[in-house]
Motif scaffolding. Structure first.
Motif, mmCIF file in Angstrom:
data_model
loop_
_atom_site.group_PDB
_atom_site.id
_atom_site.type_symbol
_atom_site.label_atom_id
_atom_site.label_comp_id
_atom_site.label_asym_id
_atom_site.label_seq_id
_atom_site.Cartn_x
_atom_site.Cartn_y
_atom_site.Cartn_z
ATOM 1 N N LYS A 36 -29.414 25.590 -53.386
ATOM 2 C CA LYS A 36 -30.295 24.843 -54.283
ATOM 3 C C LYS A 36 -29.453 24.044 -55.271
ATOM 4 O O LYS A 36 -28.390 24.486 -55.705
ATOM 5 N N ARG A 37 -29.938 22.826 -55.573
ATOM 6 C CA ARG A 37 -29.293 21.879 -56.484
ATOM 7 C C ARG A 37 -28.029 21.266 -55.888
ATOM 8 O O ARG A 37 -27.285 20.571 -56.576
ATOM 9 N N GLU A 38 -27.795 21.517 -54.597
ATOM 10 C CA GLU A 38 -26.685 20.858 -53.915
ATOM 11 C C GLU A 38 -27.167 19.492 -53.412
ATOM 12 O O GLU A 38 -28.370 19.245 -53.298
ATOM 13 N N SER A 39 -26.230 18.599 -53.105
ATOM 14 C CA SER A 39 -26.575 17.270 -52.588
ATOM 15 C C SER A 39 -26.038 17.101 -51.173
ATOM 16 O O SER A 39 -24.958 17.604 -50.849
ATOM 17 N N LEU A 70 -29.909 17.297 -55.779
ATOM 18 C CA LEU A 70 -30.593 18.443 -56.388
ATOM 19 C C LEU A 70 -31.598 19.036 -55.403
ATOM 20 O O LEU A 70 -32.807 19.127 -55.669
ATOM 21 N N ALA A 71 -31.092 19.423 -54.240
ATOM 22 C CA ALA A 71 -31.954 19.935 -53.173
ATOM 23 C C ALA A 71 -32.717 21.173 -53.616
ATOM 24 O O ALA A 71 -32.218 21.999 -54.390
ATOM 25 N N GLY A 72 -33.919 21.292 -53.117
ATOM 26 C CA GLY A 72 -34.753 22.458 -53.380
ATOM 27 C C GLY A 72 -35.208 23.075 -52.072
ATOM 28 O O GLY A 72 -35.026 22.491 -50.992
ATOM 29 N N THR A 95 -31.835 24.384 -43.864
ATOM 30 C CA THR A 95 -32.306 25.431 -44.766
ATOM 31 C C THR A 95 -31.656 25.272 -46.136
ATOM 32 O O THR A 95 -30.430 25.153 -46.237
ATOM 33 N N VAL A 96 -32.468 25.248 -47.179
ATOM 34 C CA VAL A 96 -31.979 25.221 -48.561
ATOM 35 C C VAL A 96 -32.357 26.551 -49.194
ATOM 36 O O VAL A 96 -33.529 26.940 -49.198
ATOM 37 N N THR A 97 -31.375 27.271 -49.694
ATOM 38 C CA THR A 97 -31.605 28.615 -50.194
ATOM 39 C C THR A 97 -31.195 28.772 -51.661
ATOM 40 O O THR A 97 -30.298 28.071 -52.142
ATOM 41 N N GLY A 98 -31.859 29.708 -52.311
ATOM 42 C CA GLY A 98 -31.494 30.041 -53.688
ATOM 43 C C GLY A 98 -30.543 31.209 -53.747
ATOM 44 O O GLY A 98 -30.193 31.670 -54.840
ATOM 45 N N GLY A 99 -30.088 31.692 -52.589
ATOM 46 C CA GLY A 99 -29.160 32.806 -52.546
ATOM 47 C C GLY A 99 -27.740 32.385 -52.867
ATOM 48 O O GLY A 99 -27.464 31.210 -53.181
ATOM 49 N N SER A 100 -26.824 33.346 -52.746
ATOM 50 C CA SER A 100 -25.425 33.079 -53.111
ATOM 51 C C SER A 100 -24.498 32.977 -51.901
ATOM 52 O O SER A 100 -23.300 32.768 -52.069
ATOM 53 N N THR A 122 -19.827 30.464 -50.298
ATOM 54 C CA THR A 122 -20.527 30.814 -51.526
ATOM 55 C C THR A 122 -20.454 29.622 -52.484
ATOM 56 O O THR A 122 -19.871 28.579 -52.144
ATOM 57 N N SER A 123 -21.013 29.760 -53.651
ATOM 58 C CA SER A 123 -21.030 28.634 -54.588
ATOM 59 C C SER A 123 -20.898 29.133 -56.027
ATOM 60 O O SER A 123 -21.143 30.305 -56.332
ATOM 61 N N HIS A 124 -20.502 28.199 -56.883
ATOM 62 C CA HIS A 124 -20.483 28.464 -58.319
ATOM 63 C C HIS A 124 -20.710 27.138 -59.032
ATOM 64 O O HIS A 124 -20.596 26.066 -58.428
#
Length: 264
Positions: A36-39, A70-72, A95-100, A122-124
């Motif tokens: 999420k919030r990635e482009s 800002l993908a949702g 797939t756009v996920t809110g996970g880590s 993963t992301s930060h």
């Protein structure tokens, strides 16, 4: 043989129903899972348009390129390239996920025998609150269809040469967090897959023009061979004529000398 070769080439070029008419849906970065919030960007050929069953209206179905910022989770869905005539290419499930944790895998189906690498990511957030995606360089587990298949000590799992037995829904798990699933599809190699329907009407000009064209080529080849042969024979005959002329001249000269000697 020349005519047959041309027909075979045209058959190859006019095969229909290929994914996205020779151009599959492009994704940058090249993966099907995003945070999420990635482009990310989707694109097709200039004469095509992006189609989707997603609930999001971000991507206009009249454009061949779509930038999603800002993908949702509402951007999740199936995307493909379409033409004005209604043809469609190979669909890609995003797939756009809110996970880590997410899984990086091939976007499209891969041919049998190809190497494949799966990676756990993963992301930060950066200092500017932007999403930064990084590879997990630690031990991760990988599963197919819900069954554990191995452990990647550096966050990845590789297959030297995939086949149909490798098809399935893959996930990776890190620190107890599992990624969404991504389907790995393996297609048959060209020697085993059946050829798609051919646009036979495109072959008609070649069918009618083929025999005269072949005849002209053959005549040109034969004519060229005959010309080279006659030229070679002429070149070989020229020295013989010169030698024969010298012999006749020497004989005539010798005969004249004998005649003068006899008179004396």
């Amino acid at each position: 043989m020349f005519w047959l070769t041309l027909i075979l080439v045209l058959l190859h070029l006019t095969r229909g129903n290929s994914p996205c008419f020779g151009r599959s849906l492009g994704i940058s970065p090249s993966r099907t899972q995003f945070f999420k919030r990635e482009s990310f960007t989707l694109y097709c050929g200039a004469d095509e348009r992006i189609m989707t069953n997603s609930k999001s209206a971000t991507c206009s179905q009249k454009s061949h390129e779509c930038n999603i910022t800002l993908a949702g989770e509402h951007h999740s869905g199936s995307y493909w390239c379409g033409s004005n005539s209604g043809e469609r290419g190979e669909a890609v499930n995003i797939t756009v996920t809110g996970g880590s944790v997410i899984l990086e895998s091939p976007v499209h189906s891969v041919p049998g025998g190809s190497p494949v690498i799966l990676r756990c990511l993963t992301s930060h957030k950066s200092s500017k609150q932007l999403i930064v995606v990084t590879r997990i360089n630690q031990s991760c587990t990988f599963s197919r269809d819900g069954r554990l298949i191995g452990v990647g000590l550096t966050g990845e799992m590789s297959f030297a040469a995939v086949n149909r037995s490798h098809e399935g829904l893959y996930t990776c798990t890190f620190s107890g967090v599992e990624s969404p699933g991504s389907w790995l599809a393996v297609r048959a190699t060209s020697s085993t897959e059946s050829p798609p329907p051919t646009n036979h009407h495109l072959l008609l000009p070649l069918v009618y023009a083929g025999p005269p064209l072949l005849l002209m080529v053959l005549l040109g080849i034969v004519g060229g061979c005959c010309w080279r042969r006659s030229r070679k024979e002429a070149e070989e005959a020229a020295p013989e004529d010169e030698v024969h002329a010298d012999v006749v001249q020497n004989k005539t000269k010798k005969k004249g000398q004998e005649t003068n000697t006899h008179k004396v």
